[in-house]
Scaffold this motif. Structure first.
Motif, PDB file in Angstrom:
ATOM      1  N   SER A 198       7.662   7.453  -6.592  1.00 45.14           N
ATOM      2  CA  SER A 198       6.389   6.765  -6.847  1.00 45.14           C
ATOM      3  C   SER A 198       6.449   5.899  -8.105  1.00 45.14           C
ATOM      4  N   LYS A 199       7.450   6.134  -8.948  1.00 44.86           N
ATOM      5  CA  LYS A 199       7.624   5.325 -10.164  1.00 44.86           C
ATOM      6  C   LYS A 199       8.388   4.034  -9.883  1.00 44.86           C
ATOM      7  N   LYS A 200       8.936   3.917  -8.690  1.00 46.32           N
ATOM      8  CA  LYS A 200       9.756   2.757  -8.335  1.00 46.32           C
ATOM      9  C   LYS A 200       8.890   1.668  -7.693  1.00 46.32           C
ATOM     10  N   ASP A 201       9.442   0.495  -7.613  1.00 48.27           N
ATOM     11  CA  ASP A 201       8.783  -0.628  -6.958  1.00 48.27           C
ATOM     12  C   ASP A 201       8.805  -0.362  -5.449  1.00 48.27           C
ATOM     13  N   PHE A 202       7.646  -0.115  -4.859  1.00 46.01           N
ATOM     14  CA  PHE A 202       7.598   0.259  -3.449  1.00 46.01           C
ATOM     15  C   PHE A 202       8.096  -0.866  -2.546  1.00 46.01           C
ATOM     16  N   THR A 203       7.923  -2.109  -2.955  1.00 47.68           N
ATOM     17  CA  THR A 203       8.425  -3.208  -2.133  1.00 47.68           C
ATOM     18  C   THR A 203       9.940  -3.105  -1.970  1.00 47.68           C
ATOM     19  N   CYS A 241       6.715  16.718  -2.690  1.00 48.16           N
ATOM     20  CA  CYS A 241       6.001  16.362  -3.928  1.00 48.16           C
ATOM     21  C   CYS A 241       6.991  15.994  -5.028  1.00 48.16           C
ATOM     22  N   SER A 242       8.048  16.762  -5.155  1.00 44.16           N
ATOM     23  CA  SER A 242       9.082  16.479  -6.151  1.00 44.16           C
ATOM     24  C   SER A 242       9.723  15.115  -5.871  1.00 44.16           C
ATOM     25  N   TYR A 243      10.016  14.853  -4.608  1.00 45.16           N
ATOM     26  CA  TYR A 243      10.597  13.572  -4.208  1.00 45.16           C
ATOM     27  C   TYR A 243       9.633  12.427  -4.541  1.00 45.16           C
ATOM     28  N   LEU A 244       8.358  12.628  -4.237  1.00 47.01           N
ATOM     29  CA  LEU A 244       7.381  11.574  -4.491  1.00 47.01           C
ATOM     30  C   LEU A 244       7.196  11.309  -5.978  1.00 47.01           C
ATOM     31  N   LEU A 245       7.321  12.333  -6.799  1.00 46.54           N
ATOM     32  CA  LEU A 245       7.254  12.122  -8.246  1.00 46.54           C
ATOM     33  C   LEU A 245       8.326  11.131  -8.698  1.00 46.54           C
ATOM     34  N   LYS A 246       9.484  11.214  -8.085  1.00 46.87           N
ATOM     35  CA  LYS A 246      10.579  10.308  -8.445  1.00 46.87           C
ATOM     36  C   LYS A 246      10.359   8.902  -7.887  1.00 46.87           C
ATOM     37  N   ASP A 291       0.841  -1.209   0.000  1.00 41.96           N
ATOM     38  CA  ASP A 291       0.000   0.000   0.000  1.00 41.96           C
ATOM     39  C   ASP A 291       0.871   1.253   0.000  1.00 41.96           C
ATOM     40  N   SER A 292       1.536   1.493  -1.108  1.00 41.96           N
ATOM     41  CA  SER A 292       2.426   2.648  -1.198  1.00 41.96           C
ATOM     42  C   SER A 292       1.663   3.965  -1.099  1.00 41.96           C
ATOM     43  N   LEU A 293       0.456   4.017  -1.603  1.00 46.97           N
ATOM     44  CA  LEU A 293      -0.305   5.270  -1.590  1.00 46.97           C
ATOM     45  C   LEU A 293      -0.489   5.796  -0.168  1.00 46.97           C
TER      46      LEU A 293
END
Length: 134
Positions: free
Chosen positions: A43-48, A36-41, A14-16
């Motif tokens: 959030s594209k990665k595999d959260f696991t 927000c800038s950090y999350l843009l980067k 549950d990355s969100l």
């Protein structure tokens, strides 16, 4: 380590929810923009993988890690002429403990800056810091 702790405690499926909690750490508009800038980067990665990396990072450091970081900085100093550590303003309370941990190693300098974490690691700041080191 705040972000690592938040991610390590999150549900890896549950990355969100973790990202929402991170945004809620914003204390002002500048930090909100940086997060927000950090999350843009990320959030594209595999959260696991981020979750596991965060857990590994937390396991790597002792809770009061001053002696531990002092020893690790001393190891780095053994490989170079100078080690310069710049801490963002939010780490002011840690500075005396870090100084004590490296007091026997003259090649290590510790500095405090008024910049926040994300400002400190911004490209312009890093360029200035690296130019200073030459």
């Amino acid at each position: 380590m705040t972000i690592s702790k938040l991610f390590a405690e999150a549900d890896p499926e549950d990355s969100l929810s973790a990202f929402k909690k991170l945004i809620c750490l914003s204390t002002d508009l500048d930090l909100f923009r940086a997060l927000c800038s950090y999350l843009l980067k990320v959030s594209k990665k595999d959260f696991t993988q981020l979750w596991q990396l965060s857990r590994d990072m937390l396991d790597y450091w002792e809770p009061d890690g001053y002696a531990q970081i002092g020893a690790r900085l001393a190891s780095i100093a053994g490989l170079s002429d100078e080690v310069r550590v710049v801490l963002s303003a939010s780490y002011t309370e840690h500075l005396p403990f870090l100084r004590k941990a490296v007091q026997h190693e003259a090649r290590i300098s510790l500095e405090l800056t008024d910049l926040g974490h994300f400002d400190l690691i911004a490209e312009d700041s890093l360029k200035r810091g690296l130019a200073f080191a030459r």
